[in-house]
Enzyme design. Structure first.
Site, PDB file in Angstrom:
ATOM      1  N   ASP A  82      72.413  44.989  59.889  1.00 29.39           N
ATOM      2  CA  ASP A  82      72.358  45.675  58.604  1.00 29.39           C
ATOM      3  C   ASP A  82      73.598  46.535  58.351  1.00 29.39           C
ATOM      4  OD1 ASP A  82      69.910  44.530  58.239  1.00 29.39           O
ATOM      5  OD2 ASP A  82      68.749  46.379  58.326  1.00 29.39           O
ATOM      6  N   HIS A 135      69.992  46.401  66.321  1.00 30.20           N
ATOM      7  CA  HIS A 135      69.610  47.807  66.182  1.00 30.20           C
ATOM      8  C   HIS A 135      68.101  47.930  66.274  1.00 30.20           C
ATOM      9  CE1 HIS A 135      69.323  46.347  62.020  1.00 30.20           C
ATOM     10  NE2 HIS A 135      68.662  47.447  61.674  1.00 30.20           N
ATOM     11  N   HIS A 192      69.699  40.351  55.960  1.00 32.13           N
ATOM     12  CA  HIS A 192      68.800  40.295  54.810  1.00 32.13           C
ATOM     13  C   HIS A 192      69.364  39.423  53.697  1.00 32.13           C
ATOM     14  CE1 HIS A 192      65.964  43.574  55.948  1.00 32.13           C
ATOM     15  NE2 HIS A 192      67.014  44.028  56.612  1.00 32.13           N
ATOM     16  N   HIS A 220      74.660  52.574  59.775  1.00 32.71           N
ATOM     17  CA  HIS A 220      73.270  52.314  59.393  1.00 32.71           C
ATOM     18  C   HIS A 220      72.338  53.012  60.377  1.00 32.71           C
ATOM     19  CE1 HIS A 220      69.933  50.146  57.604  1.00 32.71           C
ATOM     20  NE2 HIS A 220      69.602  49.640  58.779  1.00 32.71           N
ATOM     21  N   ASP A 250      61.936  45.790  61.750  1.00 30.10           N
ATOM     22  CA  ASP A 250      62.088  44.488  61.099  1.00 30.10           C
ATOM     23  C   ASP A 250      63.168  43.631  61.746  1.00 30.10           C
ATOM     24  OD1 ASP A 250      63.994  46.349  60.013  1.00 30.10           O
ATOM     25  OD2 ASP A 250      64.375  44.973  58.351  1.00 30.10           O
ATOM     26  N   HIS A 251      63.812  44.162  62.796  1.00 31.38           N
ATOM     27  CA  HIS A 251      64.800  43.390  63.539  1.00 31.38           C
ATOM     28  C   HIS A 251      64.389  43.134  64.991  1.00 31.38           C
ATOM     29  CE1 HIS A 251      68.199  43.395  60.583  1.00 31.38           C
ATOM     30  NE2 HIS A 251      67.375  44.294  60.059  1.00 31.38           N
ATOM     31  N   HIS A 308      65.556  49.040  64.365  1.00 31.18           N
ATOM     32  CA  HIS A 308      64.556  48.996  63.300  1.00 31.18           C
ATOM     33  C   HIS A 308      63.538  47.880  63.544  1.00 31.18           C
ATOM     34  CE1 HIS A 308      67.290  51.309  60.277  1.00 31.18           C
ATOM     35  NE2 HIS A 308      66.643  52.112  61.102  1.00 31.18           N
TER      36      HIS A 308
END
Length: 256
Positions: free
Chosen positions: A129, A53, A167, A112, A57-58, A55
Site C-alpha cells: 500500500d 505490512h 488494491h 503508510h 487485509d494483507h 494490516h
C-alpha cells in the site's frame, strides 16, 4: 514467471507468481480462500509468502495458509503486530527463493506504516500500500517526508518494472489525478486503459514504473503542473515535502 492478481476482500489483490514447474509464491494474502482456489485451479504448489505490512487485509490469511502448506516459507517485516511465525526481513536484504527460483531485494518504504517493506526483483515490484497506480497510500503512521522518500526510492527502479500494488484503486485515483494534473496526456491514456480493463472484469494492474512516473501525481511532485497546483491550493507549501503533504491531504478529502 506467470503472474496472477487474485481479487480478495473488497478491493485487495493477492499477487501470485508461478514458475513452469508449478511452484508459486504469494504476496499479502488478506484471506486464504481466493488464493487456495487459484492454486487448485492452476495446479500450483505454494512455497512462499511475502508480506509487506501488518494490516489485516494483507496478512489475515497467512496463518491458515501456513497450516495448510507445511514447510511454507513466510517472509515479513520486523513488526510485532505480525504474529504469524516466519523470517523477518530488513532493508537491503537479498532474498533468494529456490522454487520458484527468484531473487528479491527488500526495500524499507515507511509512510503508510512505519515498518512497511516492498520486494523488488524478477522485473516485479510488490509494493503493498505504498505505491498505487495513479496514487499512493495514506499516511497512517509515517510522515510526508518518509512517504515521499519511499515513493522516490521505488520510482528509481527500472522503468519496465511491473507495479504490483495491493488494491484496485486506479480509476478512483485517476479522478483526483485529473483534478491536479488535467492536461497530462499520459494520465488520460492510463485512465482509458484502466477503464477498458475494468469494463472487461480484468485488473487494471500491474502498471509499469515508467507509466507511473509519467502519470502519477505523487511521483511528479516537481513537475510544473504540480507546482502550479500547489501555488493555487497550498501557497504556504514552501518546499517539496510540504507540497507533497498538501497533495496527500487534498487526496484524503477529495470527492469526485
Amino acid at each position: 514467471m506467470r503472474l496472477f492478481a487474485v481479487p480478495a476482500l473488497a478491493d485487495n489483490y493477492i499477487w501470485v507468481a508461478a514458475d513452469d514447474g508449478g511452484h508459486a509464491l504469494a504476496v499479502d494474502p488478506g484471506e486464504a480462500a481466493p488464493l487456495e482456489a487459484l492454486l487448485q485451479r492452476e495446479g500450483l504448489a505454494l512455497t512462499a509468502l511475502l508480506l509487506t505490512h501488518h494490516h489485516p487485509d494483507h496478512i489475515a490469511g497467512a496463518a491458515e495458509l501456513a497450516q495448510r502448506h507445511p514447510g511454507l516459507r513466510i517472509l515479513a517485516p520486523d513488526d510485532d503486530r505480525i504474529a504469524v511465525p516466519g523470517e523477518r526481513v530488513h532493508d537491503g536484504q537479498q532474498i533468494e527463493l529456490m522454487a520458484p527460483k527468484a531473487r528479491f531485494q527488500v526495500l524499507a518504504v515507511p509512510g503508510h506504516t512505519r515498518s512497511h517493506v516492498a520486494y523488488a526483483g524478477e522485473g516485479l515490484l510488490f509494493c503493498g500500500d505504498t505505491l498505487f497506480s495513479l496514487g499512493c497510500g495514506r499516511l497512517f503512521e509515517g510522515t510526508p517526508a518518509q512517504m515521499l522518500e519511499s515513493l522516490e526510492r521505488l520510482a528509481g527502479l527500472a522503468g519496465e518494472t511491473q507495479v504490483c500494488c495491493g488494491h484496485e484503486y486506479t480509476v478512483a485515483n485517476a479522478a483526483f489525478a485529473r483534478a491536479v494534473d488535467p492536461h497530462n496526456g499520459a494520465l488520460l491514456q492510463r485512465l482509458a486503459e484502466a477503464q477498458a480493463l475494468r469494463a472487461e472484469g480484468r485488473p487494471s494492474v500491474p502498471s509499469t514504473l515508467a507509466g507511473e512516473r509519467a502519470a502519477n501525481p505523487f511521483l511528479r511532485i516537481d513537475a510544473p503542473a504540480l507546482r502550479d497546483w500547489a501555488r493555487r491550493h497550498a501557497p504556504d507549501a514552501v518546499d517539496r515535502v510540504e507540497r507533497f503533504a498538501a497533495l496527500r491531504t487534498a487526496k484524503d478529502s477529495f470527492r469526485a
